[in-house]
Write a protein that holds these residues in place. Structure first.
Motif, PDB file in Angstrom:
ATOM      1  N   MET A 105       0.847  -1.183   0.000  1.00 29.78           N
ATOM      2  CA  MET A 105       0.000   0.000   0.000  1.00 29.78           C
ATOM      3  C   MET A 105       0.888   1.241   0.000  1.00 29.78           C
ATOM      4  N   SER A 106       0.509   2.219  -0.773  1.00 25.94           N
ATOM      5  CA  SER A 106       1.284   3.436  -0.911  1.00 25.94           C
ATOM      6  C   SER A 106       1.263   4.246   0.378  1.00 25.94           C
ATOM      7  N   ARG A 107       2.393   4.820   0.730  1.00 21.84           N
ATOM      8  CA  ARG A 107       2.448   5.680   1.911  1.00 21.84           C
ATOM      9  C   ARG A 107       1.611   6.939   1.693  1.00 21.84           C
ATOM     10  N   LEU A 108       1.315   7.269   0.423  1.00 17.50           N
ATOM     11  CA  LEU A 108       0.486   8.442   0.126  1.00 17.50           C
ATOM     12  C   LEU A 108      -1.002   8.160   0.321  1.00 17.50           C
ATOM     13  N   THR A 109      -1.414   6.903   0.132  1.00 20.80           N
ATOM     14  CA  THR A 109      -2.834   6.581   0.290  1.00 20.80           C
ATOM     15  C   THR A 109      -3.162   6.017   1.667  1.00 20.80           C
ATOM     16  N   GLU A 110      -2.164   5.612   2.427  1.00 15.56           N
ATOM     17  CA  GLU A 110      -2.416   5.037   3.760  1.00 15.56           C
ATOM     18  C   GLU A 110      -3.242   5.963   4.656  1.00 15.56           C
ATOM     19  N   PRO A 111      -2.909   7.271   4.775  1.00 16.40           N
ATOM     20  CA  PRO A 111      -3.735   8.142   5.620  1.00 16.40           C
ATOM     21  C   PRO A 111      -5.170   8.283   5.095  1.00 16.40           C
ATOM     22  N   LEU A 112      -5.354   8.212   3.790  1.00 19.88           N
ATOM     23  CA  LEU A 112      -6.699   8.285   3.209  1.00 19.88           C
ATOM     24  C   LEU A 112      -7.501   7.035   3.545  1.00 19.88           C
ATOM     25  N   ARG A 113      -6.819   5.896   3.591  1.00 18.81           N
ATOM     26  CA  ARG A 113      -7.492   4.647   3.956  1.00 18.81           C
ATOM     27  C   ARG A 113      -7.823   4.633   5.442  1.00 18.81           C
ATOM     28  N   VAL A 114      -6.864   5.021   6.272  1.00 18.42           N
ATOM     29  CA  VAL A 114      -7.072   5.044   7.718  1.00 18.42           C
ATOM     30  C   VAL A 114      -8.199   6.016   8.078  1.00 18.42           C
ATOM     31  N   GLY A 115      -8.251   7.172   7.401  1.00 20.95           N
ATOM     32  CA  GLY A 115      -9.298   8.158   7.640  1.00 20.95           C
ATOM     33  C   GLY A 115     -10.607   7.844   6.936  1.00 20.95           C
ATOM     34  N   ARG A 116     -10.691   6.675   6.316  1.00 14.36           N
ATOM     35  CA  ARG A 116     -11.879   6.178   5.607  1.00 14.36           C
ATOM     36  C   ARG A 116     -12.325   7.069   4.434  1.00 14.36           C
ATOM     37  N   VAL A 117     -11.418   7.916   3.941  1.00 12.91           N
ATOM     38  CA  VAL A 117     -11.713   8.659   2.712  1.00 12.91           C
ATOM     39  C   VAL A 117     -11.774   7.658   1.565  1.00 12.91           C
ATOM     40  N   ILE A 118     -10.760   6.761   1.537  1.00 16.73           N
ATOM     41  CA  ILE A 118     -10.844   5.633   0.607  1.00 16.73           C
ATOM     42  C   ILE A 118     -11.816   4.662   1.251  1.00 16.73           C
ATOM     43  N   GLY A 119     -12.896   4.449   0.587  1.00 18.83           N
ATOM     44  CA  GLY A 119     -13.993   3.646   1.118  1.00 18.83           C
ATOM     45  C   GLY A 119     -15.262   4.467   1.139  1.00 18.83           C
ATOM     46  N   ASP A 120     -15.273   5.559   1.917  1.00 19.74           N
ATOM     47  CA  ASP A 120     -16.474   6.395   2.005  1.00 19.74           C
ATOM     48  C   ASP A 120     -16.652   7.301   0.787  1.00 19.74           C
ATOM     49  N   VAL A 121     -15.545   7.809   0.238  1.00 19.36           N
ATOM     50  CA  VAL A 121     -15.624   8.792  -0.851  1.00 19.36           C
ATOM     51  C   VAL A 121     -14.968   8.286  -2.129  1.00 19.36           C
ATOM     52  N   LEU A 122     -13.801   7.663  -1.989  1.00 17.96           N
ATOM     53  CA  LEU A 122     -13.005   7.254  -3.146  1.00 17.96           C
ATOM     54  C   LEU A 122     -12.743   5.760  -3.137  1.00 17.96           C
TER      55      LEU A 122
END
Length: 173
Positions: free
Chosen positions: A1-18
């Motif tokens: 997993m990319s270090r750039l997308t990890e915070p987006l996944r942890v913050g549920r942006v990836i999943g809820d929005v993207l």
């Protein structure tokens, strides 16, 4: 997993929005010169009353981008029945420039969280050409995924989000 997308996944942006994506461009979002948006950091509503400067770092001036800003938690994080709420769209931003070189098709609306901590998401998409993205009909219940698909934008090339909550008198001062 990319270090750039990890915070987006942890913050549920990836999943809820993207959906999961691989960043290929870098963006910086700054309210005032010294107030840069970082994933998951909190910004106070009093400091986000004017549209930020968004820099597209990468690409070239013949490649155009669309920037979308939404509230992933409208009207409240515990019951986001209006997920997402659209705050801003700028299109036709040339690579290596900023939002000031693009065209605002949905004007910036100041975030006004009423209940709970809201996630405000900036997403950048690469366009297939200039003037190919039209404004949506509404701000409420906006769906970034559906808008990207209907506008022929594909997956995001960059994203960042911040948190904000209603300011109490004690927090302001």
């Amino acid at each position: 997993m990319s270090r750039l997308t990890e915070p987006l996944r942890v913050g549920r942006v990836i999943g809820d929005v993207l959906d999961m994506f691989t960043p290929s461009i870098k963006i910086t979002v700054a309210y005032r010169p010294n107030m840069q948006v970082n994933n998951g950091f909190e910004l106070m509503p009093a400091f986000i009353t004017v549209a930020p400067r968004v820099e597209v770092i990468g690409g070239d001036m013949r490649t155009f981008y669309t920037l979308i800003m939404t509230d992933a938690d409208a009207p409240s994080p515990s019951e986001p029945t209006e997920r997402e709420y659209l705050h801003w769209i700028v299109t036709d931003i040339p690579g290596t420039t900023s939002n000031s070189f693009g065209g605002e098709i949905v004007s910036y609306e100041i975030p006004r969280p009423v209940i709970g901590i809201h996630r405000y998401v900036f997403v950048l998409f690469q366009q297939k050409g200039r003037q190919t993205v039209l404004p949506p009909r509404w701000r409420r219940r906006f769906n970034t995924r559906e808008f990207a698909q209907s506008s022929g934008l594909g997956l995001p090339v960059a994203a960042v989000y911040f948190n904000a909550q209603k300011e109490s008198a004690a927090r302001r001062g």
